[in-house]
Design a protein around this motif. Structure first.
Motif, PDB file in Angstrom:
ATOM      1  N   PHE A 199      -4.709  -4.593   2.033  1.00  0.00           N
ATOM      2  CA  PHE A 199      -4.348  -3.677   3.111  1.00  0.00           C
ATOM      3  C   PHE A 199      -5.232  -2.432   3.099  1.00  0.00           C
ATOM      4  CE2 PHE A 199      -0.561  -6.278   3.142  1.00  0.00           C
ATOM      5  CZ  PHE A 199      -0.219  -6.305   4.488  1.00  0.00           C
ATOM      6  N   GLN A 200      -5.709  -2.101   4.314  1.00  0.00           N
ATOM      7  CA  GLN A 200      -6.519  -0.907   4.519  1.00  0.00           C
ATOM      8  C   GLN A 200      -5.811  -0.010   5.533  1.00  0.00           C
ATOM      9  OE1 GLN A 200      -9.395  -0.512   2.727  1.00  0.00           O
ATOM     10  NE2 GLN A 200      -8.970  -2.520   1.788  1.00  0.00           N
ATOM     11  N   TYR A 240       0.547  -6.042   9.661  1.00  0.00           N
ATOM     12  CA  TYR A 240       0.645  -4.581   9.727  1.00  0.00           C
ATOM     13  C   TYR A 240       1.866  -4.137   8.925  1.00  0.00           C
ATOM     14  CZ  TYR A 240      -2.822  -4.674  13.461  1.00  0.00           C
ATOM     15  OH  TYR A 240      -3.976  -4.854  14.181  1.00  0.00           O
ATOM     16  N   LEU A 241       1.657  -3.143   8.076  1.00  0.00           N
ATOM     17  CA  LEU A 241       2.735  -2.533   7.296  1.00  0.00           C
ATOM     18  C   LEU A 241       2.689  -1.027   7.493  1.00  0.00           C
ATOM     19  CD1 LEU A 241       2.535  -4.289   3.791  1.00  0.00           C
ATOM     20  CD2 LEU A 241       4.062  -4.848   5.679  1.00  0.00           C
ATOM     21  N   ALA A 242       3.837  -0.396   7.396  1.00  0.00           N
ATOM     22  CA  ALA A 242       3.870   1.066   7.481  1.00  0.00           C
ATOM     23  C   ALA A 242       4.741   1.634   6.380  1.00  0.00           C
ATOM     24  CB  ALA A 242       4.410   1.505   8.836  1.00  0.00           C
ATOM     25  N   ASN A 243       4.317   2.773   5.856  1.00  0.00           N
ATOM     26  CA  ASN A 243       5.203   3.599   5.037  1.00  0.00           C
ATOM     27  C   ASN A 243       4.854   5.059   5.282  1.00  0.00           C
ATOM     28  OD1 ASN A 243       2.987   4.182   3.223  1.00  0.00           O
ATOM     29  ND2 ASN A 243       3.399   2.221   2.205  1.00  0.00           N
ATOM     30  N   GLU A 244       5.886   5.873   5.274  1.00  0.00           N
ATOM     31  CA  GLU A 244       5.763   7.289   5.606  1.00  0.00           C
ATOM     32  C   GLU A 244       5.077   7.464   6.966  1.00  0.00           C
ATOM     33  OE1 GLU A 244       7.277   9.780   4.201  1.00  0.00           O
ATOM     34  OE2 GLU A 244       8.201   8.354   2.807  1.00  0.00           O
ATOM     35  N   LYS A 245       3.891   8.060   7.011  1.00  0.00           N
ATOM     36  CA  LYS A 245       3.243   8.343   8.300  1.00  0.00           C
ATOM     37  C   LYS A 245       1.978   7.517   8.535  1.00  0.00           C
ATOM     38  CE  LYS A 245       4.822  13.156   8.627  1.00  0.00           C
ATOM     39  NZ  LYS A 245       5.784  13.088   7.507  1.00  0.00           N
ATOM     40  N   THR A 246       1.787   6.459   7.760  1.00  0.00           N
ATOM     41  CA  THR A 246       0.558   5.674   7.848  1.00  0.00           C
ATOM     42  C   THR A 246       0.855   4.202   8.107  1.00  0.00           C
ATOM     43  OG1 THR A 246      -0.579   7.196   6.343  1.00  0.00           O
ATOM     44  CG2 THR A 246      -1.559   5.014   6.618  1.00  0.00           C
ATOM     45  N   PRO A 270       0.828  -1.220   0.000  1.00  0.00           N
ATOM     46  CA  PRO A 270       0.000   0.000   0.000  1.00  0.00           C
ATOM     47  C   PRO A 270       0.856   1.260   0.000  1.00  0.00           C
ATOM     48  CG  PRO A 270       0.106  -0.914   2.208  1.00  0.00           C
ATOM     49  CD  PRO A 270       0.831  -1.887   1.316  1.00  0.00           C
ATOM     50  N   GLY A 271       0.198   2.389  -0.232  1.00  0.00           N
ATOM     51  CA  GLY A 271       0.896   3.672  -0.167  1.00  0.00           C
ATOM     52  C   GLY A 271       1.874   3.845  -1.308  1.00  0.00           C
ATOM     53  N   ASP A 272       3.063   4.326  -0.953  1.00  0.00           N
ATOM     54  CA  ASP A 272       4.051   4.632  -1.986  1.00  0.00           C
ATOM     55  C   ASP A 272       4.917   3.444  -2.351  1.00  0.00           C
ATOM     56  OD1 ASP A 272       5.680   4.336   0.182  1.00  0.00           O
ATOM     57  OD2 ASP A 272       6.458   6.381   0.186  1.00  0.00           O
ATOM     58  N   GLY A 273       4.624   2.264  -1.832  1.00  0.00           N
ATOM     59  CA  GLY A 273       5.368   1.062  -2.205  1.00  0.00           C
ATOM     60  C   GLY A 273       6.562   0.752  -1.334  1.00  0.00           C
ATOM     61  N   THR A 274       6.845   1.607  -0.345  1.00  0.00           N
ATOM     62  CA  THR A 274       7.949   1.316   0.569  1.00  0.00           C
ATOM     63  C   THR A 274       7.397   0.652   1.831  1.00  0.00           C
ATOM     64  OG1 THR A 274       7.795   3.476   1.650  1.00  0.00           O
ATOM     65  CG2 THR A 274       9.272   3.297  -0.255  1.00  0.00           C
ATOM     66  N   ILE A 275       8.265  -0.100   2.511  1.00  0.00           N
ATOM     67  CA  ILE A 275       7.871  -0.751   3.761  1.00  0.00           C
ATOM     68  C   ILE A 275       8.777  -0.249   4.867  1.00  0.00           C
ATOM     69  CG2 ILE A 275       7.627  -2.935   4.994  1.00  0.00           C
ATOM     70  CD1 ILE A 275       7.058  -4.316   2.381  1.00  0.00           C
ATOM     71  N   GLY A 276       8.198   0.554   5.774  1.00  0.00           N
ATOM     72  CA  GLY A 276       8.969   1.030   6.916  1.00  0.00           C
ATOM     73  C   GLY A 276       9.176  -0.058   7.952  1.00  0.00           C
ATOM     74  N   TYR A 301      -0.904   0.426   7.795  1.00  0.00           N
ATOM     75  CA  TYR A 301      -1.963  -0.319   7.130  1.00  0.00           C
ATOM     76  C   TYR A 301      -2.046  -1.714   7.751  1.00  0.00           C
ATOM     77  CZ  TYR A 301      -1.217   3.283   3.537  1.00  0.00           C
ATOM     78  OH  TYR A 301      -1.075   4.480   2.872  1.00  0.00           O
ATOM     79  N   ARG A 302      -3.208  -2.356   7.595  1.00  0.00           N
ATOM     80  CA  ARG A 302      -3.318  -3.718   8.080  1.00  0.00           C
ATOM     81  C   ARG A 302      -4.210  -4.544   7.151  1.00  0.00           C
ATOM     82  NH1 ARG A 302      -7.146  -3.990  13.514  1.00  0.00           N
ATOM     83  NH2 ARG A 302      -9.064  -3.198  12.592  1.00  0.00           N
ATOM     84  N   ALA A 303      -3.974  -5.880   7.230  1.00  0.00           N
ATOM     85  CA  ALA A 303      -4.764  -6.815   6.422  1.00  0.00           C
ATOM     86  C   ALA A 303      -4.876  -8.130   7.163  1.00  0.00           C
ATOM     87  CB  ALA A 303      -4.110  -7.030   5.056  1.00  0.00           C
ATOM     88  N   SER A 304      -5.998  -8.822   6.997  1.00  0.00           N
ATOM     89  CA  SER A 304      -6.201 -10.116   7.621  1.00  0.00           C
ATOM     90  C   SER A 304      -5.242 -11.145   7.026  1.00  0.00           C
ATOM     91  CB  SER A 304      -7.644 -10.573   7.408  1.00  0.00           C
ATOM     92  OG  SER A 304      -7.795 -11.941   7.713  1.00  0.00           O
ATOM     93  N   TYR A 305      -4.939 -12.163   7.807  1.00  0.00           N
ATOM     94  CA  TYR A 305      -4.078 -13.231   7.319  1.00  0.00           C
ATOM     95  C   TYR A 305      -4.720 -13.959   6.132  1.00  0.00           C
ATOM     96  CZ  TYR A 305      -7.078 -16.852   9.339  1.00  0.00           C
ATOM     97  OH  TYR A 305      -8.131 -17.680   9.621  1.00  0.00           O
TER      98      TYR A 305
END
Length: 489
Positions: free
Chosen positions: A420-421, A403-409, A385-391, A411-415
């Motif tokens: 990702f939302q 749970y994934l993050a990039n920049e300031k957001t 999700p987002g800009d394609g990077t994974i923080g 996101y999460r998705a069920s197994y």
């Protein structure tokens, strides 16, 4: 006959005495007692415990009233004792905790100088290390020196405080911080067992009892049970078991289990493939990890499922690898992101996240009732999700979400799928980008890194209420570059 007359004489005297006039003085007066109020109540002093962080001040303001309405209680004296020593003779109690830790016996005595009567109030002053509970940050400065910070949830301070361990240098190149909550005599009496991992230090792995914040276990090369001649203990991953004091580490690309002060032989001691685990390649654990584990082998580009063989074998002695299930041909050109041992629909599963470009792939391995791996399948695909990077990437076993993050957001998705939302975002003016995120005990803790900041403290921390998702604490530029975080409130 004479004896009978004597007995009758005694009885008559007794009757006459019983009928005599009572000339006693029974003019009673009520006693004026002093009742102490305004303090914690309870039938026992164990109900009257005042928690106090070390070096903080406890202030008590008692009130008084007499058992006789309108009675004069102006002529009172006071005595406050801690551990049997008089520390104050004033009405109000001001006590600085700068001597002892633990539960200290205390007593408050009020004396009415006119009557000489005393009233007592017994209680405990429970002096706690302020870092016993809180939010912990392992950081590094520009020279890669390790720094440990705590935002105490016991002592009210507006910022993080650096914590020093007595006579121990944390060294350089910090790796991880983690921990588990430990309970004392009740559900409200708890503390943290913390583990700190540093790649280059006198003691690369340290376990800390947060009650007094002193090391309870220290590990270095001399802790190795094998041949120490050429053994260098320089961990790149350090993960604490969620249910015990066992620690899983990676050093020199090999997996080691640390237990009771000893470093065991590496997992798959005679592995023909000479596996190499990269940074972040060690799988997450749960209470079944004594029987089986998983990691990513970067040298052979393969997910490895390992176990101890038969359940009767020695726990944590991983000697078997089920490579037939995880043939790399099932995930060609994909790189490892994260993995975690989880309980899904009451079944034991290892979940994995892989990526190729901006595409994500989820896999799952299953286990039989005797804890032997018996399946490995791809279960979902998606896009970053987002800009394609994974923080960062993280699987939460409490809700079985990725749970994934990039920049300031974040996101999460069920197994079950990788759609990702958005979960939440930091304020738009929050400096830097998200690098770490953890949640526990009803709180979310987020760390960011701002490389453009001119000062030394390029790291920021944000704490949310998990139930309401309200931002409770924002601490911009409060620490150096954050390596890892732990929620131990």
């Amino acid at each position: 006959m004479k004896t009978l007359k004597y007995i009758l004489f005694i009885l008559i005297i007794g009757l006459l005495s019983a009928c005599s006039k009572d000339l006693g003085n029974y003019d009673y007066k009520d006693v004026n007692e002093i009742i102490i109020g305004g303090l914690k109540e309870g039938d026992h002093n164990t109900d009257r415990i005042y928690d106090l962080a070390f070096r903080d001040t406890l202030i008590l303001n008692p009130t008084f009233h007499a058992t006789i309405e309108g009675a004069d209680i102006s002529d009172l004296t006071y005595s406050w004792k801690v551990k049997g020593e008089v520390v104050s003779e004033k009405k109000d109690f001001f006590y600085i905790a700068n001597k002892d830790y633990g539960r200290l016996n205390a007593e408050f005595v009020v004396t009415n100088q006119k009557t000489g009567l005393k009233s007592n109030y017994n209680f405990f002053v429970n002096v706690i290390n302020p870092y016993k509970l809180g939010y912990y940050v392992l950081a590094k400065d520009a020279s890669n020196n390790s720094l440990l910070y705590c935002k105490s949830s016991i002592r009210v301070k507006p910022q993080f405080e650096e914590v020093k361990l007595p006579n121990i240098d944390l060294g350089k190149n910090p790796v991880n911080i983690g921990g588990t909550r430990q309970y004392g005599s009740s559900s409200t009496d708890y503390f943290n067992n913390l583990v700190i991992g540093v790649q280059h230090a006198e003691y690369p792995v340290i376990m800390i009892d947060s009650r007094e914040f002193i090391p309870s276990l220290l590990y270095n090369s001399k802790s190795f049970v094998g041949d120490q001649t050429n053994f260098a203990f320089e961990p790149t991953d350090v993960i604490m078991d969620k249910y015990s004091t066992v620690i899983y580490t990676v050093s020199g690309g090999k997996m080691y289990v640390l237990q009771d002060g000893a470093i065991g032989l590496p997992a798959l001691y005679n592995d023909a493939k000479d596996y190499q685990i990269p940074k972040g390649g060690l799988g997450g654990n749960n209470n079944n990890s004594r029987y089986f584990f998983s990691f990513y082998d970067a040298k052979n580009k393969q997910i490895r499922l390992i176990d101890i063989g038969a359940l009767s074998n020695v726990p944590y002695n991983f000697t078997v690898s089920n490579d037939q299930l995880t043939d790399p041909a099932k995930y060609p050109n994909q790189t490892f992101v994260a993995s975690q041992l989880a309980s899904i629909s009451s079944a034991i599963k290892f979940v994995y996240l892989m990526r190729e470009g901006n595409n994500l792939f989820a896999y799952m391995s299953g286990y039989s009732s005797d804890y032997k791996a018996n399946s490995f399948d791809r279960i979902a695909t998606g896009t970053i999700p987002g800009d394609g990077t994974i923080g960062f990437a993280y699987f939460e076993t409490g809700d079985n979400f990725w749970y994934l993050a990039n920049e300031k957001t974040v996101y999460r998705a069920s197994y079950l799928g990788l759609e990702f939302q958005k979960y939440f975002s930091l304020p738009s003016d929050a400096p830097g980008h998200i690098t770490k995120y953890k949640k526990a005990n009803g709180k979310l803790m987020v760390a960011t890194y701002d490389p453009s900041f001119a000062g030394a403290k390029k790291g920021s921390v944000y704490i949310f209420n998990e139930a309401t998702m309200q931002l409770e604490q924002a601490l911009p530029h409060s620490v150096e570059e954050v390596v890892d975080i732990h929620v131990g409130n």
